[in-house]
Design a protein around this motif. Structure first.
Motif, short mmCIF file in Angstrom:
data_model
loop_
_atom_site.label_atom_id
_atom_site.label_comp_id
_atom_site.label_asym_id
_atom_site.label_seq_id
_atom_site.Cartn_x
_atom_site.Cartn_y
_atom_site.Cartn_z
N LEU A 150 0.98 -0.80 -0.05
CA LEU A 150 0.18 -0.07 -0.10
C LEU A 150 1.06 1.31 0.25
O LEU A 150 0.54 2.57 0.95
CB LEU A 150 -1.03 0.50 1.63
CG LEU A 150 -1.82 -0.90 1.27
CD1 LEU A 150 -2.97 -1.58 2.20
CD2 LEU A 150 -2.65 -0.77 0.40
N ASN A 196 -0.51 -5.47 3.72
CA ASN A 196 1.12 -4.24 3.88
C ASN A 196 2.23 -4.90 4.84
O ASN A 196 1.82 -5.22 5.80
CB ASN A 196 0.74 -2.89 3.58
CG ASN A 196 2.03 -1.74 3.76
OD1 ASN A 196 2.21 -1.81 2.28
ND2 ASN A 196 2.61 -1.33 4.54
N ARG A 197 3.54 -4.46 3.89
CA ARG A 197 4.03 -5.44 5.04
C ARG A 197 3.99 -4.68 6.59
O ARG A 197 4.25 -4.83 7.93
CB ARG A 197 5.85 -4.96 4.38
CG ARG A 197 6.56 -5.30 6.23
CD ARG A 197 8.09 -5.22 4.98
NE ARG A 197 7.84 -3.46 5.00
CZ ARG A 197 9.60 -3.23 4.34
NH1 ARG A 197 9.82 -3.84 3.74
NH2 ARG A 197 9.57 -1.40 4.08
N THR A 198 3.62 -3.14 6.88
CA THR A 198 3.52 -2.69 7.69
C THR A 198 1.70 -2.52 8.10
O THR A 198 1.12 -2.44 7.51
CB THR A 198 4.38 -0.95 8.22
OG1 THR A 198 5.82 -1.16 7.29
CG2 THR A 198 4.84 -0.54 9.35
N ASN A 226 7.76 -1.90 -12.10
CA ASN A 226 8.12 -1.11 -12.79
C ASN A 226 9.56 -2.56 -12.86
O ASN A 226 10.40 -2.39 -13.14
CB ASN A 226 8.95 -0.22 -12.61
CG ASN A 226 7.90 0.55 -13.31
OD1 ASN A 226 6.86 0.37 -14.15
ND2 ASN A 226 8.26 1.86 -12.56
N THR A 237 2.93 4.05 -2.44
CA THR A 237 2.32 5.34 -3.06
C THR A 237 1.13 4.84 -4.36
O THR A 237 -0.51 5.32 -4.50
CB THR A 237 3.33 5.92 -4.14
OG1 THR A 237 3.78 6.27 -3.13
CG2 THR A 237 2.76 7.19 -4.86
N MET A 238 2.07 3.50 -5.49
CA MET A 238 0.51 2.88 -6.58
C MET A 238 -0.58 2.65 -5.93
O MET A 238 -1.55 2.34 -5.94
CB MET A 238 1.82 2.28 -6.81
CG MET A 238 2.84 3.39 -8.26
SD MET A 238 1.88 4.14 -8.85
CE MET A 238 1.06 3.94 -10.34
P1 NDP Z 1 6.71 3.06 -2.56
O1 NDP Z 1 7.59 3.19 -1.98
O2 NDP Z 1 5.49 3.80 -2.47
O3 NDP Z 1 5.87 1.49 -2.14
C1 NDP Z 1 6.10 0.74 -1.16
C2 NDP Z 1 5.10 -0.61 -1.33
O4 NDP Z 1 5.80 -1.81 -0.71
C3 NDP Z 1 4.86 -0.43 0.20
O5 NDP Z 1 3.72 -0.66 0.64
C4 NDP Z 1 6.28 -1.49 1.17
O6 NDP Z 1 5.50 -1.20 2.83
C5 NDP Z 1 5.91 -2.60 0.45
N1 NDP Z 1 7.67 -2.62 0.89
C6 NDP Z 1 8.56 -2.06 0.75
N2 NDP Z 1 9.94 -2.87 0.62
C7 NDP Z 1 9.43 -4.37 0.94
C8 NDP Z 1 9.55 -5.50 1.41
N3 NDP Z 1 11.24 -6.12 1.81
N4 NDP Z 1 8.74 -6.82 1.40
C9 NDP Z 1 7.48 -6.66 1.77
N5 NDP Z 1 6.30 -5.08 0.84
C10 NDP Z 1 8.04 -4.25 1.06
O7 NDP Z 1 6.34 2.29 -3.83
P2 NDP Z 1 5.90 2.70 -4.69
O8 NDP Z 1 3.54 2.81 -5.03
O9 NDP Z 1 5.92 4.53 -5.86
O10 NDP Z 1 6.13 1.91 -6.61
C11 NDP Z 1 5.69 0.63 -6.27
C12 NDP Z 1 6.19 -0.39 -8.37
O11 NDP Z 1 5.06 0.84 -8.29
C13 NDP Z 1 7.79 -0.27 -7.81
O12 NDP Z 1 7.71 -1.20 -8.61
C14 NDP Z 1 7.14 1.02 -8.72
O13 NDP Z 1 8.19 1.75 -9.60
C15 NDP Z 1 5.89 0.83 -9.63
N6 NDP Z 1 6.04 1.93 -10.14
C16 NDP Z 1 6.25 3.88 -9.34
C17 NDP Z 1 4.94 4.46 -10.10
C18 NDP Z 1 4.70 5.93 -9.43
O14 NDP Z 1 4.50 7.14 -9.57
N7 NDP Z 1 5.21 5.80 -7.87
C19 NDP Z 1 4.05 4.31 -11.06
C20 NDP Z 1 4.52 3.35 -12.06
C21 NDP Z 1 5.11 1.91 -11.52
P3 NDP Z 1 6.18 -0.53 3.70
O15 NDP Z 1 4.85 0.89 4.64
O16 NDP Z 1 5.80 -2.05 4.92
O17 NDP Z 1 7.62 -0.15 3.36
#
Ligand code: NDP
Length: 469
Positions: free
Chosen positions: A10, A32-34, A103, A12-13
């Motif tokens: 959960l 979500n992890r957290t 991505n 940004t995306m």
């Molecule tokens: P964020 O950093 O906002 O969110 C990352 C999410 O992944 C959080 O929910 C986080 O959980 C979780 N996470 C991170 N590390 C782990 C882990 N080791 N194990 C389990 N869960 C984990 O990322 P975005 O939403 O921006 O991006 C997500 C994907 O979408 C990426 O691949 C990005 O490249 C792609 N993307 C992003 C765009 C953008 O504009 N931002 C556009 C198009 C694609 P926690 O809350 O616990 O940290």
């Protein structure tokens, strides 16, 4: 009733995508992890909360989804995706589907697709473009994986996608990593498009002494014409925005070091493997890297002095810059589509070039009014360089002189234009019947006896280089 789909991550995306899904009447189970983030998200979801099932464990998530299940991963690309797949694997059943919507590098998606098939799971790799806003209200969606898997979840993705005149911007691109490949090239084009806009901004700011709001107004005007696009539109809004604390233009207080997450670099690297020249994209990736080296640039300015930068009055007009940007943009998209065509042949995909142009018409970052005409041109002939299609060759004939004037004036005055310059060179090479590679071939034969072809008869020949050759 159980959820129609699950979503992990959960950030940004993921958070925005979950709301978008819920808004389109599909109950969504989230994890979500957290855990605190999960509950906060559900609390803040307002009226949509009734279609959100907050889960604290993956077991709960899997149990909350109606089988056969589909679970979207929206986590950082790379090892985290493999970890999540591995964690889900023991919990899911035959016919369940994992969808990586981050991505991913398409090579990873190809590998995961094979692993999933071996395990009897369904796996989709889906590129989602449009940033947070797109994820919330309608992204552009590029899907890859087994066709039947896509067909099963397509109604959900088509419902949440952006629409162009009613047509959803969500398309299946092919097997395996095809969707993530197309998303990667999308991002590569995005890099070049952004860089070219920044280059003409540099001419306005440093060459013409225009303020950020003045530049913003020019972008706003361009956004009424052929350059109408999301990136030009937001550049207008950025130029006009002021910092609430100081009242100064925000643009003027932002540090000039560009970040990146790698998709532009992947495009450039893959283009080299494919021998598909995407010189404007390569230049844009390199420009971001050069921008990051701000201390080196500062030292350079101390040693060599600042370039003149300021243009003589009348050396370039705003109209020249607009025309240059139009020409540059056509070249950059032509390079991107040529690369896609090359990959299609190389990887045994049948990437639907006109549909790719169509899926980019709304929702994504590179959406632009030109893409509809690009779809038409690619429909007529997907194998022909887009620069040669009727509409675009007509435009390039009208606009390339201004691109040349712009690049020349910029070079004269030390205003760097790596992407537009690369685009112009590509254009000039692609309209030159006799190139200078005859000398390259002679050199290769001279030092390496590689042989050459002649223009006047068939066969392989060596030159009269004598003992030194
Ligand atoms: P964020 O950093 O906002 O969110 C990352 C999410 O992944 C959080 O929910 C986080 O959980 C979780 N996470 C991170 N590390 C782990 C882990 N080791 N194990 C389990 N869960 C984990 O990322 P975005 O939403 O921006 O991006 C997500 C994907 O979408 C990426 O691949 C990005 O490249 C792609 N993307 C992003 C765009 C953008 O504009 N931002 C556009 C198009 C694609 P926690 O809350 O616990 O940290």
């Amino acid at each position: 009733a159980k959820a129609g789909i699950g979503l992990i991550g959960l950030g940004t995306m993921g958070s925005n995508l979950a709301l978008n899904i819920a808004e389109n009447s599909v109950p969504v189970a989230i994890f979500n992890r957290t855990t605190e983030t999960t509950h906060e998200f559900a609390r803040a979801a307002g009226p949509l909360a009734k279609r959100i099932v907050a889960c604290e464990t993956l077991e709960q998530l899997v149990a909350a989804i109606e089988p056969p299940r589909a679970i979207i991963l929206m986590v950082p690309a790379g090892p985290v995706v493999d970890e999540q797949v591995a964690a889900l694997r023991p919990l899911i059943e035959d016919g369940d589907m994992i969808i990586d919507a981050g991505n991913a590098n398409f090579h990873d998606t190809n590998r995961r697709a094979v692993e999933a098939a071996t395990n009897g799971e369904l796996f989709l790799g889906i590129g989602v473009s449009g940033g947070a806003e797109g994820a919330r209200h309608g992204p552009s969606i590029m899907a890859g994986g087994p066709r039947e898997a896509w067909d099963r979840v397509a109604p959900i993705f088509e419902a949440i996608a952006a629409r162009y005149e009613g047509t959803p911007c969500a398309t299946w691109m092919g097997e395996g990593g095809a969707g993530h490949f197309v998303k990667t090239v999308h991002n590569g084009i995005e890099y070049a498009d952004m860089q070219m806009i920044a280059e003409v901004y540099g001419v306005m700011r440093d060459g013409m002494g225009m303020s950020a709001p003045q530049c913003g107004q020019v972008f706003a005007r361009w956004n009424e014409g052929l350059l109408k696009s999301y990136l030009v539109e937001i550049s207008a809004r950025i130029g006009e925005a002021s910092d609430p604390e100081t009242g100064n233009p925000v643009l003027d207080i932002i540090a000039d070091r560009a970040g990146q997450k790698g998709t532009g670099r992947w495009t450039a690297i893959e283009a080299q493997h494919l021998a598909a020249p995407v010189t404007a994209i390569e230049a844009a990736v390199a420009a971001r890297n050069m921008s990051a080296a701000s201390e080196v640039r500062a030292e350079g300015e101390r040693i060599f002095g600042a370039a003149p930068r300021v243009l003589e009055n009348g050396a370039l007009s705003i109209d020249d810059l607009e025309a240059a940007l139009i020409a540059g943009k056509i070249v950059c998209y032509a390079q991107g589509f040529t690369m896609i065509a090359r990959a299609s042949a190389e990887f045994g995909w049948a990437l639907p070039l006109p549909d790719i142009a169509r899926v980019w018409r709304a929702g994504c970052i590179i959406r632009s009014s030109m893409l509809n005409d690009m779809a038409t041109a690619l429909e007529a002939n997907p194998d022909r360089n887009l620069m040669f299609a009727d509409f675009f060759s007509y435009l390039l004939k009208a606009k390339h002189p201004a691109l040349r004037t712009t690049v020349a004036a910029a070079a004269q005055n030390g205003l760097p234009m790596p992407a537009l310059t690369a685009g112009l060179a590509y254009f000039d090479i692609m309209r030159t019947e006799r190139s200078t590679a005859n000398l390259i071939q002679a050199q290769r034969d001279f030092f390496g006896a590689h042989g050459f072809e002649r223009i006047d008869r068939p066969g392989q020949y060596h030159g009269p280089w004598g003992a030194s050759g």
